[in-house]
Scaffold this motif. Sequence first.
Motif, PDB file in Angstrom:
ATOM      1  N   GLN A  47     -11.124   4.125  -4.309  1.00 55.04           N
ATOM      2  CA  GLN A  47     -11.626   3.073  -5.186  1.00 55.04           C
ATOM      3  C   GLN A  47     -10.505   2.384  -5.953  1.00 55.04           C
ATOM      4  O   GLN A  47     -10.610   1.203  -6.295  1.00 55.04           O
ATOM      5  CB  GLN A  47     -12.685   3.657  -6.118  1.00 55.04           C
ATOM      6  CG  GLN A  47     -13.973   3.966  -5.371  1.00 55.04           C
ATOM      7  CD  GLN A  47     -14.838   5.017  -6.026  1.00 55.04           C
ATOM      8  OE1 GLN A  47     -14.492   5.575  -7.067  1.00 55.04           O
ATOM      9  NE2 GLN A  47     -15.980   5.302  -5.421  1.00 55.04           N
ATOM     10  N   THR A  48      -9.405   3.095  -6.193  1.00 55.66           N
ATOM     11  CA  THR A  48      -8.225   2.465  -6.767  1.00 55.66           C
ATOM     12  C   THR A  48      -7.685   1.392  -5.829  1.00 55.66           C
ATOM     13  O   THR A  48      -7.352   0.279  -6.256  1.00 55.66           O
ATOM     14  CB  THR A  48      -7.140   3.522  -7.046  1.00 55.66           C
ATOM     15  OG1 THR A  48      -7.621   4.451  -8.030  1.00 55.66           O
ATOM     16  CG2 THR A  48      -5.857   2.887  -7.550  1.00 55.66           C
ATOM     17  N   GLY A  49      -7.612   1.723  -4.549  1.00 56.13           N
ATOM     18  CA  GLY A  49      -7.173   0.735  -3.571  1.00 56.13           C
ATOM     19  C   GLY A  49      -8.138  -0.421  -3.448  1.00 56.13           C
ATOM     20  O   GLY A  49      -7.734  -1.590  -3.419  1.00 56.13           O
ATOM     21  N   GLN A  50      -9.424  -0.117  -3.391  1.00 55.91           N
ATOM     22  CA  GLN A  50     -10.428  -1.172  -3.263  1.00 55.91           C
ATOM     23  C   GLN A  50     -10.403  -2.116  -4.463  1.00 55.91           C
ATOM     24  O   GLN A  50     -10.722  -3.299  -4.341  1.00 55.91           O
ATOM     25  CB  GLN A  50     -11.820  -0.561  -3.114  1.00 55.91           C
ATOM     26  CG  GLN A  50     -12.034   0.238  -1.840  1.00 55.91           C
ATOM     27  CD  GLN A  50     -12.240  -0.641  -0.612  1.00 55.91           C
ATOM     28  OE1 GLN A  50     -12.078  -1.839  -0.674  1.00 55.91           O
ATOM     29  NE2 GLN A  50     -12.599  -0.026   0.492  1.00 55.91           N
ATOM     30  N   ALA A  51     -10.043  -1.586  -5.628  1.00 63.46           N
ATOM     31  CA  ALA A  51      -9.976  -2.417  -6.829  1.00 63.46           C
ATOM     32  C   ALA A  51      -8.702  -3.257  -6.895  1.00 63.46           C
ATOM     33  O   ALA A  51      -8.526  -4.027  -7.837  1.00 63.46           O
ATOM     34  CB  ALA A  51     -10.074  -1.538  -8.079  1.00 63.46           C
ATOM     35  N   GLY A  52      -7.810  -3.103  -5.911  1.00 61.11           N
ATOM     36  CA  GLY A  52      -6.663  -3.993  -5.820  1.00 61.11           C
ATOM     37  C   GLY A  52      -5.296  -3.361  -5.951  1.00 61.11           C
ATOM     38  O   GLY A  52      -4.287  -4.064  -5.852  1.00 61.11           O
ATOM     39  N   ASN A  53      -5.215  -2.035  -6.150  1.00 62.82           N
ATOM     40  CA  ASN A  53      -3.913  -1.382  -6.329  1.00 62.82           C
ATOM     41  C   ASN A  53      -3.622  -0.503  -5.123  1.00 62.82           C
ATOM     42  O   ASN A  53      -3.825   0.713  -5.141  1.00 62.82           O
ATOM     43  CB  ASN A  53      -3.909  -0.555  -7.619  1.00 62.82           C
ATOM     44  CG  ASN A  53      -2.504  -0.107  -7.999  1.00 62.82           C
ATOM     45  OD1 ASN A  53      -1.592  -0.078  -7.175  1.00 62.82           O
ATOM     46  ND2 ASN A  53      -2.313   0.250  -9.258  1.00 62.82           N
ATOM     47  N   ALA A  54      -3.140  -1.120  -4.055  1.00 65.31           N
ATOM     48  CA  ALA A  54      -2.914  -0.408  -2.802  1.00 65.31           C
ATOM     49  C   ALA A  54      -1.807   0.632  -2.933  1.00 65.31           C
ATOM     50  O   ALA A  54      -1.911   1.731  -2.376  1.00 65.31           O
ATOM     51  CB  ALA A  54      -2.568  -1.402  -1.693  1.00 65.31           C
ATOM     52  N   ALA A  55      -0.737   0.318  -3.655  1.00 64.94           N
ATOM     53  CA  ALA A  55       0.375   1.256  -3.770  1.00 64.94           C
ATOM     54  C   ALA A  55      -0.055   2.528  -4.495  1.00 64.94           C
ATOM     55  O   ALA A  55       0.340   3.634  -4.117  1.00 64.94           O
ATOM     56  CB  ALA A  55       1.541   0.596  -4.496  1.00 64.94           C
ATOM     57  N   SER A  56      -0.874   2.391  -5.532  1.00 67.52           N
ATOM     58  CA  SER A  56      -1.362   3.576  -6.238  1.00 67.52           C
ATOM     59  C   SER A  56      -2.275   4.400  -5.347  1.00 67.52           C
ATOM     60  O   SER A  56      -2.211   5.645  -5.347  1.00 67.52           O
ATOM     61  CB  SER A  56      -2.096   3.174  -7.517  1.00 67.52           C
ATOM     62  OG  SER A  56      -2.574   4.308  -8.208  1.00 67.52           O
ATOM     63  N   ALA A  57      -3.134   3.733  -4.562  1.00 69.13           N
ATOM     64  CA  ALA A  57      -3.992   4.456  -3.627  1.00 69.13           C
ATOM     65  C   ALA A  57      -3.153   5.239  -2.624  1.00 69.13           C
ATOM     66  O   ALA A  57      -3.430   6.415  -2.343  1.00 69.13           O
ATOM     67  CB  ALA A  57      -4.919   3.482  -2.899  1.00 69.13           C
ATOM     68  N   ARG A  58      -2.132   4.607  -2.086  1.00 67.49           N
ATOM     69  CA  ARG A  58      -1.221   5.290  -1.148  1.00 67.49           C
ATOM     70  C   ARG A  58      -0.600   6.519  -1.785  1.00 67.49           C
ATOM     71  O   ARG A  58      -0.593   7.609  -1.191  1.00 67.49           O
ATOM     72  CB  ARG A  58      -0.127   4.322  -0.711  1.00 67.49           C
ATOM     73  CG  ARG A  58       0.947   4.936   0.182  1.00 67.49           C
ATOM     74  CD  ARG A  58       2.231   4.109   0.102  1.00 67.49           C
ATOM     75  NE  ARG A  58       2.755   4.075  -1.259  1.00 67.49           N
ATOM     76  CZ  ARG A  58       3.533   3.100  -1.742  1.00 67.49           C
ATOM     77  NH1 ARG A  58       3.904   2.093  -0.967  1.00 67.49           N
ATOM     78  NH2 ARG A  58       3.958   3.148  -3.003  1.00 67.49           N
ATOM     79  N   ASP A  59      -0.109   6.369  -3.006  1.00 70.03           N
ATOM     80  CA  ASP A  59       0.567   7.482  -3.674  1.00 70.03           C
ATOM     81  C   ASP A  59      -0.409   8.618  -3.987  1.00 70.03           C
ATOM     82  O   ASP A  59      -0.050   9.802  -3.892  1.00 70.03           O
ATOM     83  CB  ASP A  59       1.252   6.995  -4.943  1.00 70.03           C
ATOM     84  CG  ASP A  59       2.388   6.016  -4.658  1.00 70.03           C
ATOM     85  OD1 ASP A  59       2.835   5.949  -3.492  1.00 70.03           O
ATOM     86  OD2 ASP A  59       2.811   5.315  -5.596  1.00 70.03           O
ATOM     87  N   GLN A  60      -1.641   8.258  -4.358  1.00 69.91           N
ATOM     88  CA  GLN A  60      -2.634   9.300  -4.640  1.00 69.91           C
ATOM     89  C   GLN A  60      -2.983  10.079  -3.372  1.00 69.91           C
ATOM     90  O   GLN A  60      -3.126  11.305  -3.403  1.00 69.91           O
ATOM     91  CB  GLN A  60      -3.885   8.674  -5.256  1.00 69.91           C
ATOM     92  CG  GLN A  60      -3.700   8.163  -6.676  1.00 69.91           C
ATOM     93  CD  GLN A  60      -4.974   7.568  -7.241  1.00 69.91           C
ATOM     94  OE1 GLN A  60      -6.016   8.224  -7.281  1.00 69.91           O
ATOM     95  NE2 GLN A  60      -4.908   6.325  -7.687  1.00 69.91           N
TER      96      GLN A  60
END
Length: 262
Positions: A47-60
């Motif tokens: 959901q972090t990625g879906q909300a627009g923060n792809a780099a944070s989603a990748r790191d998580q």
Amino acid sequence: RVATYMGDSGSYASARALQEQVLEARERVLGPEHPDTLAARANLAAQTGQAGNAASARDQFAALLPVRERVSGAEHRDTLIARANLARWTGEAGDAAGARDQYAALVLVRERVLGPEDPATLSARAGLAYWTGKAGDAAGARDQFAALLPVRERISGSEHRDTLTMRANLARWTGEAGDAAGARDQFAALLPWRERVLGSAHPYTLLARANLARWTGEAGDAAGARDQFAVLLPLRERVSGPEHPDTVADRASLAHWTRRAD
């Protein structure tokens, strides 16, 4: 369940905020490595990625994967899902070739563990096809999706969300490989399906509309593309927010096709 529903309906920022509360509660009550806690971490990353923060989603997902492998095993279905999500958000964060290579490795594992026609294997093949295109091989992506679509339709049905996503990708890479009119026509056929299955305001429906507008312009009708983006932009702002990457892209596309139509 509420957070999952909100994410499925497109309210990604709200889903992410609620999922943060779910994760905090599960870590406190169940512990940091309980399978339900790991599932909450995966949901928060997505959901972090879906909300627009792809780099944070990748790191998580990069942080989650070794924990999932240790707790559940390297070939457990949830571990393979985490690998797929790491591959996806690696690509969304800007490393298309890295995503392609991760999906290529994942396909081999899923075919061996789950079988060649398991829906999860088909999803991995779709990820490989998509990031093949994003890494520069549009014709290869088109051909992979063309081979994959009839299998997905037979396994999942013609109105399944993954089938519709595959149709959208076939349309896109048809256009990227040089057939703008073919892409336009495929997106025009896809849009009513998405509206009926997902609703007219779902982000995936709006994405189909954006692609129809784009390929309308690429096929030679700049004024038509301009008018379609002009109708789409207020809907996108209301659904995704004024600063979401998709909203910013639609606003830029409206400006582009306005200039082309002058």
